[in-house]
Design a protein around this motif. Structure first.
Motif, mmCIF file in Angstrom:
data_model
loop_
_atom_site.group_PDB
_atom_site.id
_atom_site.type_symbol
_atom_site.label_atom_id
_atom_site.label_comp_id
_atom_site.label_asym_id
_atom_site.label_seq_id
_atom_site.Cartn_x
_atom_site.Cartn_y
_atom_site.Cartn_z
ATOM 1 N N HIS A 1 0.832 -1.211 0.000
ATOM 2 C CA HIS A 1 0.000 0.000 0.000
ATOM 3 C C HIS A 1 0.864 1.257 0.000
ATOM 4 C CE1 HIS A 1 -3.681 -2.320 1.760
ATOM 5 N NE2 HIS A 1 -3.443 -2.596 0.495
ATOM 6 N N LEU A 2 1.949 1.250 0.774
ATOM 7 C CA LEU A 2 2.847 2.409 0.786
ATOM 8 C C LEU A 2 3.467 2.643 -0.594
ATOM 9 C CD1 LEU A 2 4.699 2.034 4.201
ATOM 10 C CD2 LEU A 2 3.043 3.799 3.549
ATOM 11 N N LEU A 3 3.835 1.563 -1.273
ATOM 12 C CA LEU A 3 4.397 1.700 -2.621
ATOM 13 C C LEU A 3 3.365 2.295 -3.576
ATOM 14 C CD1 LEU A 3 6.392 -1.641 -2.986
ATOM 15 C CD2 LEU A 3 7.314 0.656 -2.642
ATOM 16 N N ALA A 4 2.119 1.870 -3.444
ATOM 17 C CA ALA A 4 1.063 2.409 -4.304
ATOM 18 C C ALA A 4 0.843 3.898 -4.039
ATOM 19 C CB ALA A 4 -0.236 1.633 -4.086
ATOM 20 N N LEU A 5 0.876 4.290 -2.781
ATOM 21 C CA LEU A 5 0.717 5.706 -2.449
ATOM 22 C C LEU A 5 1.886 6.531 -2.975
ATOM 23 C CD1 LEU A 5 -0.686 5.392 1.180
ATOM 24 C CD2 LEU A 5 -1.929 6.144 -0.870
ATOM 25 N N TRP A 6 3.083 5.985 -2.859
ATOM 26 C CA TRP A 6 4.267 6.687 -3.368
ATOM 27 C C TRP A 6 4.182 6.843 -4.885
ATOM 28 C CZ3 TRP A 6 8.561 4.595 -6.224
ATOM 29 C CH2 TRP A 6 9.598 5.508 -6.401
ATOM 30 N N ALA A 7 3.778 5.785 -5.569
ATOM 31 C CA ALA A 7 3.654 5.838 -7.024
ATOM 32 C C ALA A 7 2.602 6.869 -7.430
ATOM 33 C CB ALA A 7 3.281 4.457 -7.568
ATOM 34 N N ALA A 8 1.491 6.919 -6.699
ATOM 35 C CA ALA A 8 0.445 7.899 -6.993
ATOM 36 C C ALA A 8 0.969 9.324 -6.804
ATOM 37 C CB ALA A 8 -0.772 7.651 -6.103
ATOM 38 N N THR A 9 1.767 9.527 -5.781
ATOM 39 C CA THR A 9 2.342 10.849 -5.534
ATOM 40 C C THR A 9 3.311 11.233 -6.648
ATOM 41 O OG1 THR A 9 2.059 10.597 -3.158
ATOM 42 C CG2 THR A 9 3.670 12.228 -3.885
ATOM 43 N N CYS A 10 4.143 10.295 -7.080
ATOM 44 C CA CYS A 10 5.072 10.560 -8.188
ATOM 45 C C CYS A 10 4.293 10.993 -9.428
ATOM 46 C CB CYS A 10 5.888 9.315 -8.525
ATOM 47 S SG CYS A 10 7.133 8.866 -7.311
ATOM 48 N N ALA A 11 3.258 10.247 -9.755
ATOM 49 C CA ALA A 11 2.471 10.549 -10.946
ATOM 50 C C ALA A 11 1.716 11.873 -10.806
ATOM 51 C CB ALA A 11 1.488 9.411 -11.220
#
Length: 171
Positions: free
Chosen positions: A26-36
């Motif tokens: 979940h943390l990786l998904a949130l980080w990826a969303a922030t990058c995008a």
């Protein structure tokens, strides 16, 4: 190609034989969303009426909250990548970043794809001859990119992990 051919077990969930916990996924998904999200404006400035990349970013976040199933987030990520295909440059890479963020729910390693495409979008958006993210002084003409500092030669007496010097008795 963004992702490595051999998958890193740290990016494979426990239930699939890797070491990635659901909380870290979940943390990786949130980080990826922030990058995008940081580069989403590059897509939206070119295609203001296309909601697909923004929906993919929100899908990644909704999946982490348990509000969306993995397959739904994955589908919305695919739609964002569909929005990227006819484009070129920064807008295309921004949409791909959003799509990669959306599919992190399916394969965690796509977080790296979201970050890589976001970096590519920033590079593509930078004016020619100017490093991305470096503000141009008022009235100054853009110059050549600053040269990278040369790397210092390796010091065989430095410990790789802590930067500690080895004493003569440790050798």
């Amino acid at each position: 190609m963004i992702l490595a051919k051999e998958r890193d077990p740290r990016l494979i969930t426990l239930r699939r034989g890797g070491t990635l916990t659901d909380a870290d996924h979940h943390l990786l998904a949130l980080w990826a969303a922030t990058c995008a999200e940081h580069v989403l404006h590059l897509f939206e400035s070119e295609c203001p009426d296309d909601p697909r990349p923004r929906e993919a970013i929100e899908a990644a976040r909704a999946w982490t909250r348990g509000e969306l199933k993995m397959m739904e987030a994955r589908t919305l990520g695919g739609h964002a990548m569909g929005a990227a295909r006819p484009l070129r440059g920064a807008a295309r890479n921004a949409a791909y970043a959003a799509g990669q963020a959306g599919v992190v729910a399916h394969v965690a390693a796509h977080d790296l794809g979201a970050a890589a495409y976001a970096i590519k979008a920033v590079r593509d958006a930078a004016p020619p001859g100017r490093a991305p993210g470096v503000p141009l002084a008022a009235g100054a003409a853009p110059g050549p990119r600053p040269r990278a500092r040369p790397r210092r030669p390796a010091d065989p007496q430095r410990h790789l992990l802590g930067g500690l010097r080895m004493s003569d008795r440790d050798r």
